[in-house]
Design an enzyme around this catalytic site. Structure first.
Site, PDB file in Angstrom:
ATOM      1  N   TYR A  55       0.894  -1.221   0.129  1.00  0.00           N
ATOM      2  CA  TYR A  55       0.007  -0.258   0.333  1.00  0.00           C
ATOM      3  C   TYR A  55       0.906   1.815  -0.192  1.00  0.00           C
ATOM      4  CZ  TYR A  55      -4.318  -3.228   1.098  1.00  0.00           C
ATOM      5  OH  TYR A  55      -4.730  -3.573   1.556  1.00  0.00           O
ATOM      6  N   HIS A 125      -0.631 -12.223   0.633  1.00  0.00           N
ATOM      7  CA  HIS A 125      -1.871 -11.013  -0.328  1.00  0.00           C
ATOM      8  C   HIS A 125      -2.347 -12.495  -1.166  1.00  0.00           C
ATOM      9  CE1 HIS A 125      -2.246  -6.738   0.151  1.00  0.00           C
ATOM     10  NE2 HIS A 125      -3.049  -7.418  -0.950  1.00  0.00           N
ATOM     11  N   SER A 204     -12.901  -4.016   1.714  1.00  0.00           N
ATOM     12  CA  SER A 204     -13.662  -3.284   1.344  1.00  0.00           C
ATOM     13  C   SER A 204     -15.390  -3.605   1.524  1.00  0.00           C
ATOM     14  CB  SER A 204     -14.192  -3.371  -1.234  1.00  0.00           C
ATOM     15  OG  SER A 204     -12.663  -2.757  -0.821  1.00  0.00           O
ATOM     16  N   GLY A 209     -16.717   2.463  -1.030  1.00  0.00           N
ATOM     17  CA  GLY A 209     -17.630   3.166  -1.399  1.00  0.00           C
ATOM     18  C   GLY A 209     -19.039   2.994  -1.537  1.00  0.00           C
ATOM     19  N   PHE A 210     -19.131   2.440  -3.041  1.00  0.00           N
ATOM     20  CA  PHE A 210     -20.545   2.735  -3.691  1.00  0.00           C
ATOM     21  C   PHE A 210     -21.611   2.382  -3.424  1.00  0.00           C
ATOM     22  CE2 PHE A 210     -22.857   0.821  -7.089  1.00  0.00           C
ATOM     23  CZ  PHE A 210     -22.858   2.612  -8.043  1.00  0.00           C
TER      24      PHE A 210
END
Length: 329
Positions: A55, A125, A204, A209-210
């Site tokens: 990140y 990951h 998520s 964010g949707f």
């Protein structure tokens, strides 16, 4: 805040995903506000902090390290290794490395950036198709014995990989995308986790964010926002998915909560072996997200959500084709 159980690791039922503080959702970053957000999370009892070595090419681990300095004993730090990112448009992953040597070096670098002598939860990951999972997890287990890691996790894997890894060393948590509009884990991995006593960490959980209902058009994204490259946010898919989100907003309004809180409460209602990590870099959104822990959903609420947002109703893949190739089905 109540707690969730990830194997033998106890964490706050909601964590804080820190990726967006360093990358993916627009170039504008505010380190002071990001650090203040981490502090506010800890003060509110949200003590499960999630980062990764990729990140911001290490920036995020360094940022988290500064944020938890002096408060190490108050937090559960989770980080990841193995995913490699290039200079592709939108910051998409370009490959993985799960070799034992890479694992050892990656952990030492993460510890240095974080400024700690151990991490509480260390994830692979993505599974490296060129390296047997047993070899990678064997190397990770060595770091547990060395005292540099407390518990092990995997990300974006299927049930077969979990079983093979768990046979080498106990896996405490699996992290994958899970939300009202990403339901794959319910058939691909969750039954295996519950059979083996492994926790699930949805990333998520607000659909990037949707599900907040605040994104109304692709023009709401900054030019460098990775969501501009994701199939679910482009073309006809955007409007089809927006229609589903509007139904969630209606249900949330009727219940007197925000769409974000309703979406997070739905995940929390799935069991105390689930610990979502909604990401934010601002305190005002953090406070709203944490309010989801106080939302109680009835069976009627859950049924209404399932009807409003059916698992097969989502339009588009989560990632572009290349990145989806790194996700185990």
């Amino acid at each position: 805040m109540r707690e969730s159980q990830l194997g033998e690791l106890t964490v706050s039922c909601l964590g804080l995903g820190c990726m967006g503080m360093s990358q993916s959702y627009g170039v504008q970053t505010d380190e002071d506000e990001s650090i203040a957000t981490v502090h506010a999370a800890i003060d509110a009892g949200c003590t499960f902090i999630d980062t990764a070595d990729v990140y911001g090419s290490g920036h995020n681990e360094s940022l988290v390290g500064r944020a938890v300095a002096g408060r190490r004993d108050e937090v559960v730090i989770a980080t990841k290794f193995g995913l490699q990112w290039g200079n592709t448009s939108g910051g998409m992953p370009t490959g993985v490395n799960g070799s034992p040597e890479y694992a050892r070096n990656a952990l030492d670098s993460s510890l240095s950036r974080l400024g700690v002598d151990h991490v509480d939860l260390w994830y692979l990951h993505r599974k490296d198709p060129a390296v047997p999972i047993e070899e990678t997890v064997g190397a990770m287990a060595e770091q547990v014995k060395a005292g540099k890691v407390r518990y092990l996790g995997l990300s974006e894997v299927n049930g077969d990989t979990v079983r093979a890894a768990h046979a080498v060393h106990p896996i405490s948590a699996v992290q994958s995308e899970w939300s009202l509009w990403t339901r794959d884990p319910e058939t691909a991995v969750l039954p295996t986790l519950r059979e083996l006593g492994i926790g699930f960490v949805p990333f998520s959980p607000l659909g990037r964010g949707f599900l907040t209902g605040q994104i109304r058009t692709p023009d709401d994204f900054e030019p460098d926002d990775m969501r501009r490259q994701l199939p679910r946010f482009t073309g006809e898919n955007f409007q089809r998915n927006l229609d589903l989100v509007d139904k969630v907003r209606e249900l949330a309004s009727a219940k007197g909560v925000s769409a974000s809180q309703l979406a997070l409460a739905w995940l929390l209602a799935q069991g105390n072996d689930v610990a979502p990590i909604p990401g934010t870099k601002r305190r005002k959104y953090l406070a709203e997200n944490l309010g989801a822990a106080d939302v109680v959903l009835t069976q009627d609420d859950l049924t209404a959500l399932e009807q409003a947002f059916p698992a097969d109703g989502i339009a588009g893949e989560r990632y572009a084709e290349g990145a989806m190739g790194l996700v185990e089905r």
